[in-house]
Motif scaffolding. Structure first.
Motif, PDB file in Angstrom:
ATOM      1  N   ASP A  86       0.830  -1.200   0.000  1.00 29.91           N
ATOM      2  CA  ASP A  86       0.000   0.000   0.000  1.00 29.91           C
ATOM      3  C   ASP A  86       0.873   1.262   0.000  1.00 29.91           C
ATOM      4  N   ALA A  87       1.962   1.270   0.807  1.00 28.74           N
ATOM      5  CA  ALA A  87       2.862   2.427   0.853  1.00 28.74           C
ATOM      6  C   ALA A  87       3.566   2.613  -0.486  1.00 28.74           C
ATOM      7  N   GLN A  88       3.957   1.503  -1.113  1.00 27.56           N
ATOM      8  CA  GLN A  88       4.582   1.592  -2.431  1.00 27.56           C
ATOM      9  C   GLN A  88       3.635   2.209  -3.446  1.00 27.56           C
ATOM     10  N   ALA A  89       2.364   1.811  -3.408  1.00 30.74           N
ATOM     11  CA  ALA A  89       1.377   2.362  -4.340  1.00 30.74           C
ATOM     12  C   ALA A  89       1.204   3.855  -4.122  1.00 30.74           C
ATOM     13  N   ARG A  90       1.246   4.285  -2.875  1.00 28.93           N
ATOM     14  CA  ARG A  90       1.091   5.710  -2.574  1.00 28.93           C
ATOM     15  C   ARG A  90       2.215   6.515  -3.211  1.00 28.93           C
ATOM     16  N   ILE A  91       3.451   5.997  -3.145  1.00 28.72           N
ATOM     17  CA  ILE A  91       4.583   6.723  -3.719  1.00 28.72           C
ATOM     18  C   ILE A  91       4.541   6.698  -5.239  1.00 28.72           C
ATOM     19  N   THR A  92       4.291   5.529  -5.820  1.00 27.33           N
ATOM     20  CA  THR A  92       4.300   5.441  -7.283  1.00 27.33           C
ATOM     21  C   THR A  92       3.185   6.273  -7.897  1.00 27.33           C
ATOM     22  N   GLU A  93       2.029   6.348  -7.241  1.00 26.55           N
ATOM     23  CA  GLU A  93       0.957   7.219  -7.731  1.00 26.55           C
ATOM     24  C   GLU A  93       1.395   8.674  -7.701  1.00 26.55           C
ATOM     25  N   ARG A  94       2.102   9.035  -6.659  1.00 25.60           N
ATOM     26  CA  ARG A  94       2.544  10.426  -6.520  1.00 25.60           C
ATOM     27  C   ARG A  94       3.614  10.784  -7.553  1.00 25.60           C
ATOM     28  N   LEU A  95       4.534   9.855  -7.819  1.00 23.20           N
ATOM     29  CA  LEU A  95       5.601  10.146  -8.766  1.00 23.20           C
ATOM     30  C   LEU A  95       5.134  10.064 -10.212  1.00 23.20           C
ATOM     31  N   GLY A  96       4.036   9.376 -10.459  1.00 21.85           N
ATOM     32  CA  GLY A  96       3.468   9.358 -11.800  1.00 21.85           C
ATOM     33  C   GLY A  96       4.048   8.276 -12.683  1.00 21.85           C
ATOM     34  N   PRO A  97       3.615   8.220 -13.942  1.00 21.94           N
ATOM     35  CA  PRO A  97       4.055   7.176 -14.874  1.00 21.94           C
ATOM     36  C   PRO A  97       5.572   7.184 -15.052  1.00 21.94           C
ATOM     37  N   GLY A  98       6.126   5.990 -15.255  1.00 23.42           N
ATOM     38  CA  GLY A  98       7.551   5.878 -15.510  1.00 23.42           C
ATOM     39  C   GLY A  98       8.409   5.663 -14.282  1.00 23.42           C
ATOM     40  N   ALA A  99       7.824   5.678 -13.090  1.00 28.34           N
ATOM     41  CA  ALA A  99       8.605   5.459 -11.877  1.00 28.34           C
ATOM     42  C   ALA A  99       9.057   3.999 -11.811  1.00 28.34           C
ATOM     43  N   THR A 100      10.291   3.786 -11.407  1.00 28.94           N
ATOM     44  CA  THR A 100      10.826   2.436 -11.270  1.00 28.94           C
ATOM     45  C   THR A 100      10.897   2.046  -9.805  1.00 28.94           C
ATOM     46  N   VAL A 101      10.769   0.741  -9.532  1.00 28.10           N
ATOM     47  CA  VAL A 101      10.738   0.227  -8.165  1.00 28.10           C
ATOM     48  C   VAL A 101      11.863  -0.787  -7.984  1.00 28.10           C
ATOM     49  N   VAL A 102      12.649  -0.610  -6.932  1.00 29.72           N
ATOM     50  CA  VAL A 102      13.737  -1.528  -6.601  1.00 29.72           C
ATOM     51  C   VAL A 102      13.502  -2.063  -5.198  1.00 29.72           C
ATOM     52  N   GLU A 103      13.484  -3.396  -5.050  1.00 29.16           N
ATOM     53  CA  GLU A 103      13.291  -3.997  -3.738  1.00 29.16           C
ATOM     54  C   GLU A 103      14.614  -4.043  -2.990  1.00 29.16           C
ATOM     55  N   GLU A 104      14.570  -3.741  -1.708  1.00 27.87           N
ATOM     56  CA  GLU A 104      15.761  -3.819  -0.863  1.00 27.87           C
ATOM     57  C   GLU A 104      15.327  -3.934   0.583  1.00 27.87           C
ATOM     58  N   ALA A 105      16.285  -4.043   1.478  1.00 27.25           N
ATOM     59  CA  ALA A 105      15.989  -4.099   2.904  1.00 27.25           C
ATOM     60  C   ALA A 105      16.567  -2.863   3.578  1.00 27.25           C
ATOM     61  N   LEU A 106      15.784  -2.239   4.445  1.00 31.51           N
ATOM     62  CA  LEU A 106      16.253  -1.079   5.189  1.00 31.51           C
ATOM     63  C   LEU A 106      16.420  -1.452   6.655  1.00 31.51           C
ATOM     64  N   PRO A 107      17.524  -1.028   7.277  1.00 32.02           N
ATOM     65  CA  PRO A 107      17.693  -1.271   8.715  1.00 32.02           C
ATOM     66  C   PRO A 107      16.891  -0.250   9.509  1.00 32.02           C
ATOM     67  N   LEU A 108      15.740  -0.664  10.008  1.00 30.65           N
ATOM     68  CA  LEU A 108      14.843   0.227  10.737  1.00 30.65           C
ATOM     69  C   LEU A 108      14.524  -0.383  12.097  1.00 30.65           C
ATOM     70  N   ALA A 109      14.581   0.430  13.137  1.00 31.17           N
ATOM     71  CA  ALA A 109      14.245  -0.009  14.496  1.00 31.17           C
ATOM     72  C   ALA A 109      15.035  -1.252  14.888  1.00 31.17           C
ATOM     73  N   GLY A 110      16.307  -1.296  14.460  1.00 30.27           N
ATOM     74  CA  GLY A 110      17.189  -2.363  14.898  1.00 30.27           C
ATOM     75  C   GLY A 110      17.158  -3.643  14.088  1.00 30.27           C
ATOM     76  N   SER A 111      16.348  -3.697  13.010  1.00 28.60           N
ATOM     77  CA  SER A 111      16.257  -4.912  12.208  1.00 28.60           C
ATOM     78  C   SER A 111      16.094  -4.542  10.741  1.00 28.60           C
ATOM     79  N   ALA A 120      11.920   8.340 -10.048  1.00 27.82           N
ATOM     80  CA  ALA A 120      11.464   8.893 -11.321  1.00 27.82           C
ATOM     81  C   ALA A 120      12.664   9.561 -11.958  1.00 27.82           C
ATOM     82  N   CYS A 121      13.356   8.832 -12.847  1.00 31.23           N
ATOM     83  CA  CYS A 121      14.626   9.289 -13.397  1.00 31.23           C
ATOM     84  C   CYS A 121      14.649   9.128 -14.917  1.00 31.23           C
ATOM     85  N   GLU A 122      15.422   9.970 -15.550  1.00 31.80           N
ATOM     86  CA  GLU A 122      15.783   9.829 -16.955  1.00 31.80           C
ATOM     87  C   GLU A 122      17.293   9.858 -17.020  1.00 31.80           C
TER      88      GLU A 122
END
Length: 317
Positions: A86-111, A120-122
């Motif tokens: 759901d959070a990913q959809a919120r960002i991609t809708e905001r950035l508009g067509p052509g946005a690319t998505v890369v999966e990764e892991a973020l160290p948040l709250a100790g894990s 959104a890059c060219e």
């Protein structure tokens, strides 16, 4: 229509003004009313310096921090996997067509937590980017996290990650409870009650902000006190800017005379495309009885202004 309706409530308050001579520093948000000691808890003030908090929903808060927009939502109805999607959809809708998505892991709250980076890059030129993540929080809730940055993207993404880590570990920097217990029903401004027309949804309602949504129309509002003229002007300007940024395809903003709560002011007016024709958005801020009110009313551009959902808040001069 769905994208515009979903994003229309995204709005912010406050920013720095540009002045010819140095001016006294004015807090970008209410010096009172957010917490007993100010808008941010003492331990969060250094990190959130210059940020402006804006009520999103009863379970959500959003902050604009000099080129970075970051938000936190406490979800009881989603798993971490669903909240991330759901959070990913919120960002991609905001950035508009052509946005690319890369999966990764973020160290948040100790894990490390599954997350995504959206850009959104060219070639090497990026106009915007962001992160989305979700972690298991407290009381059986999921903390849904997201941020969006404008150019220059790379240095601001570092700031974004700092803010996400704080929200993931500590929750709201204002010390507020985010959840259904903050819901205020029926909705009201401090000086009068508001109605939810048949067929409409009360999407948010607290003592500080609210949103009523209908098919093809909506009303949102936010308050702070005590009102300060410089703060209110910046709050209004940045609230409008955030609405425009959050709604892909929003047209140019024009300033027109209007009345908000029977007070003469100027409305920012612009259109937003939807599958059922353009939506017309009106937004303004006024000061009344020691409080500042920001409100935005939207409706189909093909229909007369200010439908019932707007509760008579806006009128033409």
């Amino acid at each position: 229509m769905r994208t515009a309706a979903r994003l229309l409530w995204v709005y912010l308050a406050g920013a720095l003004c540009s002045c010819a001579a140095p001016a006294p520093r004015v807090s970008p948000v209410a010096p009172e009313g957010a917490t007993p000691v100010g808008p941010f808890l003492p331990e969060a003030r250094a990190l959130f310096e210059g940020c402006t908090p804006v009520p999103d929903r009863a379970d959500s808060r959003l902050y604009r921090c000099d080129g970075v927009t970051v938000w936190l939502t406490e979800r009881e109805d989603l798993t971490p996997e669903q909240a991330l999607k759901d959070a990913q959809a919120r960002i991609t809708e905001r950035l508009g067509p052509g946005a690319t998505v890369v999966e990764e892991a973020l160290p948040l709250a100790g894990s490390p937590w599954p997350s995504v980076r959206v850009e959104a890059c060219e070639a090497e030129d990026c106009r915007a980017a962001g992160y989305a993540s979700a972690i298991t929080g407290t009381l059986g809730r999921v903390r849904q996290l997201g941020c969006v940055v404008q150019a220059p993207v790379r240095p601001l993404l570092a700031r974004c990650l700092e803010l996400l880590e704080s929200l993931a570990s500590n929750g709201s920097p204002e010390g507020e409870t985010l959840g259904r217990e903050a819901l205020l029903v029926p909705p009201r401004l401090p000086w009068r009650a508001l109605a939810v027309p048949d067929g409409c949804l009360l999407a948010a309602s607290t003592a500080r902000a609210g949103r009523i949504r209908c098919e093809g129309a909506s009303l949102l509002w936010s308050l702070y006190e005590p009102a300060q003229s410089q703060v209110t002007e910046r709050w209004r300007s940045q609230s409008v800017a955030e609405l425009v940024d959050a709604l892909p395809g929003a047209g140019p903003v024009e300033e027109v005379p209007c009345r908000l709560e029977n007070l003469d002011t100027r409305c920012a007016r612009f259109t937003v495309p939807s599958s059922e024709g353009p939506l017309l958005v009106w937004a303004a801020a006024v000061t009344w009885e020691g409080r500042a009110l920001f409100a935005a009313c939207s409706h189909r551009a093909s229909e007369p202004p200010y439908p019932a959902v707007c509760n008579g808040a806006f009128t033409l001069p």
